[in-house]
Design a protein around this motif. Structure first.
Motif, PDB file in Angstrom:
ATOM      1  N   GLY A  26     -29.684  10.100  45.278  1.00  0.00           N
ATOM      2  CA  GLY A  26     -30.309  10.897  46.320  1.00  0.00           C
ATOM      3  C   GLY A  26     -30.833  10.107  47.512  1.00  0.00           C
ATOM      4  O   GLY A  26     -31.374  10.681  48.444  1.00  0.00           O
ATOM      5  N   ARG A  27     -30.683   8.780  47.473  1.00  0.00           N
ATOM      6  CA  ARG A  27     -31.152   7.941  48.586  1.00  0.00           C
ATOM      7  C   ARG A  27     -29.954   7.372  49.343  1.00  0.00           C
ATOM      8  O   ARG A  27     -28.951   6.985  48.739  1.00  0.00           O
ATOM      9  N   ILE A  28     -30.088   7.267  50.634  1.00  0.00           N
ATOM     10  CA  ILE A  28     -29.033   6.660  51.450  1.00  0.00           C
ATOM     11  C   ILE A  28     -29.111   5.143  51.313  1.00  0.00           C
ATOM     12  O   ILE A  28     -30.160   4.544  51.558  1.00  0.00           O
ATOM     13  N   GLU A  29     -27.994   4.546  50.908  1.00  0.00           N
ATOM     14  CA  GLU A  29     -27.905   3.095  50.789  1.00  0.00           C
ATOM     15  C   GLU A  29     -27.380   2.474  52.081  1.00  0.00           C
ATOM     16  O   GLU A  29     -27.811   1.407  52.468  1.00  0.00           O
ATOM     17  N   GLN A  30     -26.392   3.164  52.723  1.00  0.00           N
ATOM     18  CA  GLN A  30     -25.821   2.629  53.954  1.00  0.00           C
ATOM     19  C   GLN A  30     -25.064   3.717  54.694  1.00  0.00           C
ATOM     20  O   GLN A  30     -24.438   4.578  54.085  1.00  0.00           O
ATOM     21  N   ILE A  31     -25.108   3.642  56.019  1.00  0.00           N
ATOM     22  CA  ILE A  31     -24.337   4.521  56.894  1.00  0.00           C
ATOM     23  C   ILE A  31     -23.535   3.617  57.833  1.00  0.00           C
ATOM     24  O   ILE A  31     -24.077   2.650  58.374  1.00  0.00           O
ATOM     25  N   GLY A  32     -22.256   3.939  58.007  1.00  0.00           N
ATOM     26  CA  GLY A  32     -21.452   3.150  58.930  1.00  0.00           C
ATOM     27  C   GLY A  32     -20.002   3.595  58.918  1.00  0.00           C
ATOM     28  O   GLY A  32     -19.631   4.540  58.222  1.00  0.00           O
ATOM     29  N   THR A  33     -19.186   2.903  59.684  1.00  0.00           N
ATOM     30  CA  THR A  33     -17.755   3.175  59.657  1.00  0.00           C
ATOM     31  C   THR A  33     -17.217   2.691  58.311  1.00  0.00           C
ATOM     32  O   THR A  33     -17.859   1.864  57.641  1.00  0.00           O
ATOM     33  N   PRO A  34     -16.050   3.172  57.905  1.00  0.00           N
ATOM     34  CA  PRO A  34     -15.467   2.676  56.659  1.00  0.00           C
ATOM     35  C   PRO A  34     -15.339   1.149  56.645  1.00  0.00           C
ATOM     36  O   PRO A  34     -15.632   0.506  55.635  1.00  0.00           O
ATOM     37  N   ASP A  35     -14.943   0.565  57.765  1.00  0.00           N
ATOM     38  CA  ASP A  35     -14.806  -0.886  57.852  1.00  0.00           C
ATOM     39  C   ASP A  35     -16.155  -1.585  57.672  1.00  0.00           C
ATOM     40  O   ASP A  35     -16.262  -2.566  56.932  1.00  0.00           O
ATOM     41  N   GLU A  36     -17.193  -1.085  58.341  1.00  0.00           N
ATOM     42  CA  GLU A  36     -18.531  -1.685  58.222  1.00  0.00           C
ATOM     43  C   GLU A  36     -19.046  -1.610  56.793  1.00  0.00           C
ATOM     44  O   GLU A  36     -19.562  -2.598  56.256  1.00  0.00           O
ATOM     45  N   VAL A  37     -18.912  -0.460  56.187  1.00  0.00           N
ATOM     46  CA  VAL A  37     -19.453  -0.256  54.843  1.00  0.00           C
ATOM     47  C   VAL A  37     -18.715  -1.116  53.814  1.00  0.00           C
ATOM     48  O   VAL A  37     -19.327  -1.721  52.940  1.00  0.00           O
ATOM     49  N   TYR A  38     -17.381  -1.203  53.945  1.00  0.00           N
ATOM     50  CA  TYR A  38     -16.604  -1.974  52.975  1.00  0.00           C
ATOM     51  C   TYR A  38     -16.774  -3.483  53.179  1.00  0.00           C
ATOM     52  O   TYR A  38     -17.001  -4.222  52.234  1.00  0.00           O
ATOM     53  N   HIS A  39     -16.674  -3.945  54.422  1.00  0.00           N
ATOM     54  CA  HIS A  39     -16.690  -5.381  54.694  1.00  0.00           C
ATOM     55  C   HIS A  39     -18.082  -5.966  54.889  1.00  0.00           C
ATOM     56  O   HIS A  39     -18.244  -7.185  54.814  1.00  0.00           O
ATOM     57  N   HIS A  40     -19.068  -5.117  55.142  1.00  0.00           N
ATOM     58  CA  HIS A  40     -20.437  -5.600  55.346  1.00  0.00           C
ATOM     59  C   HIS A  40     -21.425  -4.728  54.579  1.00  0.00           C
ATOM     60  O   HIS A  40     -22.295  -4.086  55.180  1.00  0.00           O
ATOM     61  N   PRO A  41     -21.304  -4.690  53.255  1.00  0.00           N
ATOM     62  CA  PRO A  41     -22.203  -3.838  52.469  1.00  0.00           C
ATOM     63  C   PRO A  41     -23.655  -4.296  52.611  1.00  0.00           C
ATOM     64  O   PRO A  41     -23.942  -5.491  52.616  1.00  0.00           O
ATOM     65  N   ALA A  42     -24.539  -3.325  52.759  1.00  0.00           N
ATOM     66  CA  ALA A  42     -25.952  -3.627  52.993  1.00  0.00           C
ATOM     67  C   ALA A  42     -26.720  -3.908  51.710  1.00  0.00           C
ATOM     68  O   ALA A  42     -27.769  -4.546  51.758  1.00  0.00           O
ATOM     69  N   THR A  43     -26.226  -3.405  50.585  1.00  0.00           N
ATOM     70  CA  THR A  43     -26.953  -3.561  49.325  1.00  0.00           C
ATOM     71  C   THR A  43     -25.976  -3.900  48.195  1.00  0.00           C
ATOM     72  O   THR A  43     -24.773  -3.629  48.301  1.00  0.00           O
ATOM     73  N   PRO A  44     -26.484  -4.449  47.104  1.00  0.00           N
ATOM     74  CA  PRO A  44     -25.620  -4.702  45.946  1.00  0.00           C
ATOM     75  C   PRO A  44     -24.934  -3.428  45.441  1.00  0.00           C
ATOM     76  O   PRO A  44     -23.771  -3.458  45.046  1.00  0.00           O
ATOM     77  N   PHE A  45     -25.632  -2.307  45.493  1.00  0.00           N
ATOM     78  CA  PHE A  45     -25.035  -1.045  45.032  1.00  0.00           C
ATOM     79  C   PHE A  45     -23.788  -0.710  45.842  1.00  0.00           C
ATOM     80  O   PHE A  45     -22.756  -0.361  45.283  1.00  0.00           O
ATOM     81  N   VAL A  46     -23.869  -0.817  47.169  1.00  0.00           N
ATOM     82  CA  VAL A  46     -22.724  -0.497  48.029  1.00  0.00           C
ATOM     83  C   VAL A  46     -21.567  -1.447  47.726  1.00  0.00           C
ATOM     84  O   VAL A  46     -20.417  -1.023  47.623  1.00  0.00           O
ATOM     85  N   TYR A  47     -21.866  -2.714  47.556  1.00  0.00           N
ATOM     86  CA  TYR A  47     -20.819  -3.697  47.267  1.00  0.00           C
ATOM     87  C   TYR A  47     -20.068  -3.317  45.988  1.00  0.00           C
ATOM     88  O   TYR A  47     -18.843  -3.289  45.954  1.00  0.00           O
ATOM     89  N   GLN A  48     -20.799  -3.017  44.933  1.00  0.00           N
ATOM     90  CA  GLN A  48     -20.166  -2.683  43.654  1.00  0.00           C
ATOM     91  C   GLN A  48     -19.505  -1.313  43.677  1.00  0.00           C
ATOM     92  O   GLN A  48     -18.491  -1.107  43.028  1.00  0.00           O
ATOM     93  N   PHE A  49     -20.070  -0.386  44.417  1.00  0.00           N
ATOM     94  CA  PHE A  49     -19.568   0.990  44.451  1.00  0.00           C
ATOM     95  C   PHE A  49     -18.198   1.077  45.108  1.00  0.00           C
ATOM     96  O   PHE A  49     -17.389   1.925  44.762  1.00  0.00           O
ATOM     97  N   LEU A  50     -17.936   0.179  46.062  1.00  0.00           N
ATOM     98  CA  LEU A  50     -16.704   0.267  46.832  1.00  0.00           C
ATOM     99  C   LEU A  50     -15.642  -0.731  46.382  1.00  0.00           C
ATOM    100  O   LEU A  50     -14.995  -1.387  47.190  1.00  0.00           O
ATOM    101  N   GLY A  51     -15.424  -0.850  45.101  1.00  0.00           N
ATOM    102  CA  GLY A  51     -14.316  -1.669  44.614  1.00  0.00           C
ATOM    103  C   GLY A  51     -14.723  -2.702  43.598  1.00  0.00           C
ATOM    104  O   GLY A  51     -15.901  -2.933  43.344  1.00  0.00           O
ATOM    105  N   ASN A  52     -13.702  -3.329  43.016  1.00  0.00           N
ATOM    106  CA  ASN A  52     -13.929  -4.371  42.020  1.00  0.00           C
ATOM    107  C   ASN A  52     -14.675  -5.539  42.641  1.00  0.00           C
ATOM    108  O   ASN A  52     -14.458  -5.881  43.804  1.00  0.00           O
TER     109      ASN A  52
END
Length: 167
Positions: A26-52
């Protein structure tokens, strides 16, 4: 036309969206373009959530960063000593060499899946960390390693998270 598309399929979200909002409990971890979110994840959760991802624990002492017992160079490293840092590296952002190079980690080849366009290699570091690497067929053919060979893994890119600080 503006629309909101809710999905749990990360690949689909990155393909169709102009902007992505990654949420966790229920909390926002990151907002951005697909490229920003995938290549520059803001948190460990985002990094793990978007791929191996490979996860390593590291420590920082006297301005130097250690992954297991290997000193690695990190741009923008934290000054001082930090014992609870985590290093995230995607499998395709690792390379394998047969000789030690800067920032390399010694590991043993445990499994090789060479079927398909990408060769998937499972390794075990000397410190016992499992490591997943994805190589091109061409790179794999150049290296010619086999199961149980000793190799050296080198990160092309990594992200370090230290409690409330990102490197």
């Amino acid at each position: 036309m503006t629309s909101i598309f809710v999905t749990h399929d990360q690949e689909e979200a990155l393909e169709v969206a102009d902007r992505v909002v990654v949420m966790n409990e229920g909390r926002i971890e990151q907002i951005g373009t697909p490229d920003e979110v995938y290549h520059h994840p803001a948190t460990p959760f985002v990094y793990q959530f978007l791929g191996n991802v490979n996860l390593f624990h590291c420590r920082m002492e006297e301005g130097k960063t250690y992954l297991a017992d290997t000193q690695i160079e990190v741009k923008g490293a934290v000054s001082g000593d930090v014992n609870e840092a985590k290093v995230y590296i995607r499998p395709h952002l690792l390379d394998i060499n047969q000789n030690a190079v800067n920032n390399s980690i010694r590991a043993r080849v445990k499994f090789i899946n060479a079927a398909g366009p990408v060769v998937k290699v499972e390794l075990m570091s000397e410190s016992g960390d499992p490591i997943q690497v994805e190589l091109s067929q061409e790179r794999y053919q150049q290296l010619k390693f086999i199961k149980n060979d000793l190799v050296y893994v080198t990160p092309k890119e990594m992200k370090i998270f230290v409690k409330d600080y990102t490197i």
